[in-house]
Design an enzyme around this catalytic site. Structure first.
Site, PDB file in Angstrom:
ATOM      1  N   GLU A 373       0.852  -1.192   0.000  1.00 48.39           N
ATOM      2  CA  GLU A 373       0.000   0.000   0.000  1.00 48.39           C
ATOM      3  C   GLU A 373       0.888   1.242   0.000  1.00 48.39           C
ATOM      4  OE1 GLU A 373      -4.271   0.511   1.958  1.00 48.39           O
ATOM      5  OE2 GLU A 373      -2.672   0.842   3.411  1.00 48.39           O
ATOM      6  N   GLN A 374       1.079   1.783  -1.174  1.00 43.28           N
ATOM      7  CA  GLN A 374       1.947   2.945  -1.360  1.00 43.28           C
ATOM      8  C   GLN A 374       1.161   4.041  -2.075  1.00 43.28           C
ATOM      9  OE1 GLN A 374       6.228   4.116  -3.442  1.00 43.28           O
ATOM     10  NE2 GLN A 374       5.530   2.014  -3.501  1.00 43.28           N
TER      11      GLN A 374
END
Length: 546
Positions: A373-374
């Site tokens: 999750e970036q």
């Protein structure tokens, strides 16, 4: 005087093309790997001018790549049309390195290219590069490379092309699995496509690997299950052994016939920077005119097997150059088509265009290079000389929070102009680089002294890329642009820039990022993004240079 076009037809990261035609409309699907939504589909009516119209894998049920390593995800989609529907086959690659490859092959379909696209049907996981062939007798066949983990590292892990019937009504594979082609001496046999012509089944495959030995080979048979006899002059297309060609890495192809009966070939290629084997724009899609000889074998119309950089346009269609400049004000509720993000089917966790109208709000998530999750929203670099600019409002609380403008290839290769806090608590602008430091992933800090910023003034961030060089710049408020930091290596943001035995498969992306490794999810607001292409890619002066 003949109207010509210049390859590639899809510049920037657009590899593994699969083409189909419905009436006068042509569609090309290309790989997107870890970038979400999955699969790029471009449309054209003349084979020369293309427009991105759809990325159909956009729901969690269709695609969830959280945890997929770099350059995994969507490999080599195959787009076809039969029985009044579009059919899209794709691999979701979950593991790339080592003896094993976990490639899950799926099928989705839709009544039109715009959708709605169905939930996926799981097909198999025996290998990658699946392709769906619709035979004249109404039967449907799945082809893919079969992976052989037992072999030592190298080409013998490519265990041949297998074929199995697909039952559309039952939504399942059925009947025996046939190994129809072991490949040629070039090995690394992958990317299969089948065609029916004049009583022959023609099998087209990619061989030699997707690097500088890449090639297209062909074989044919009177029976779909073989045996297949080799083309007498394989490879049909390749750049191998000729460093002077503008288009390198030529391979992974597909064929299409026009309504007038002409045959064209789309294929993967790369354009390395002069004097190097680095292609920061990634693997692109090119177009070649083909013909069938008197013996029924496919050949390039230009003669030989080298890809041409410039050709006479189909039906004299004049090429339309891309807009020199793109501006995005983030004044709509959806993300502009140019942009993608990484891996997750839950973009609301990463960004919002409605929480603060007129802004793209990024919620700081995991660190640069996270596989889960970036908060990174970016667009492809598609010109050798280009620039990008954005305007940022961001108030970090400590050094674990940063946001800014990023040039990104993967977790080991990026340059990041970021706002954060220094040890004394001052709001500062700095550069974070990971310059091909695999496997350590060590972070470089090429800016000796971070620039101390005003606490509240919006910040404009910019970069200019010229071949293998990258320079950052900044401006506070409406002030003048100021250069910051040294000239950075943009060439390493490429497949070939990998500091490892293997390459990767994507290309350079330019965009906006926010990271908060404290887990507090601090937001950053971007009010605009501007992308400028230069016409002076090869030589000459241009306003972006200097």
């Amino acid at each position: 005087m003949a109207v010509t076009f210049t390859n590639p037809i899809l510049p920037g990261f657009n590899p593994d093309p699969s083409i189909c035609r419905v009436g006068k409309d042509y569609y090309i699907a290309t790989s997107t790997f870890e970038w979400y939504p999955g699969v790029q589909i471009h449309h054209s009516t003349d084979l020369v001018n293309w427009r991105l119209i759809r990325r159909p894998l956009e729901r969690p049920e269709q695609l969830d790549m959280r945890g997929n390593p770099d350059s995994c995800g969507i490999w080599a989609p195959c787009l076809s049309h039969a029985q009044g529907r579009f059919w899209l086959i794709y691999t979701d690659m979950k593991r790339y390195e080592g003896h094993f490859k976990d490639g899950l092959n799926y099928l989705v379909s839709a009544p039109s290219i715009e959708g709605p696209w169905s939930d996926p049907v799981f097909l198999n996981a025996s290998g990658f590069d699946p392709s769906l062939f619709h035979d004249d007798d109404g039967r449907h066949w799945l082809l893919n490379l079969k992976w052989d983990y037992r072999q030592a590292a190298g080409p013998d892990r490519f265990g041949g092309i297998v074929l199995q019937e697909y039952d559309i009504e039952a939504q399942a594979l059925t009947g025996p699995i046939h190994t129809i082609f072991a490949g040629t001496d070039m090995k690394l046999t992958e990317g299969p496509h089948l065609y029916r012509r004049d009583g022959w089944y023609h099998l087209l495959v990619a061989e030699g690997g997707t690097g500088y030995g890449h090639a297209v080979t062909m074989a044919r048979s009177r029976s779909i299950t073989g045996p297949y006899e080799l083309h007498p002059d394989n490879p049909v297309l390749t750049s191998r052994g000729d460093e002077g060609l503008a288009l390198q890495r030529a391979g992974h192809a597909d064929l299409i016939d026009t309504p007038a009966g002409e045959t064209w070939l789309v294929h993967l290629c790369g354009r390395p920077l002069p004097g190097t084997q680095r292609s920061p724009l990634g693997r692109e899609t090119a177009l070649q005119r083909a013909r069938w000889d008197d013996a029924g074998w496919l050949r390039l119309a230009t003669g030989g097997n080298a890809p041409a950089a410039e050709l006479a346009a189909p039906n004299g269609a004049p090429p339309r150059p891309p807009a020199r400049e793109e501006r995005h004000a983030f004044d709509t509720a959806t993300l502009p088509m140019a942009f993608q993000w990484l891996r997750t089917p839950y973009p609301e966790r990463l960004f919002s265009l409605t929480e603060r109208p007129g802004y793209l709000r990024l919620f700081g998530r995991q660190s640069p290079g996270s596989w889960f999750e970036q908060a990174l929203v970016a667009r492809r670099r598609d010109a050798f000389v280009c620039a990008a600019e954005t305007t940022l409002e961001f108030a970090p609380e400590d050094y674990q929070q940063c946001a800014g403008l990023i040039a990104y290839y993967n977790r080991f290769k990026f340059h990041y102009l970021a706002v954060t806090r220094d040890a004394s608590g001052q709001r500062v602008l700095t550069i974070l680089s990971c310059a091909d430091n695999w496997p350590s992933g060590d972070l470089d800090f090429p800016l000796a002294s971070p620039v101390v910023l005003d606490e509240a003034t919006p910040l404009r961030l910019g970069l200019t890329m010229d071949g293998a060089s990258l320079r950052f710049r900044y401006a506070e408020g409406t002030g003048e642009w100021q250069p910051i930091g040294p000239t950075l290596d943009a060439g390493m943001l490429s497949d070939e820039g990998a500091g490892r035995a293997h390459g990767y498969f994507t290309g350079t992306f330019l965009g906006m990022a926010a990271h908060d490794i404290s887990g507090r999810g601090l937001p950053a607001d971007f009010s605009a993004f501007r992308y400028i292409r230069s016409d002076a890619d090869a030589a000459g002066n241009d306003s972006l240079r200097g």
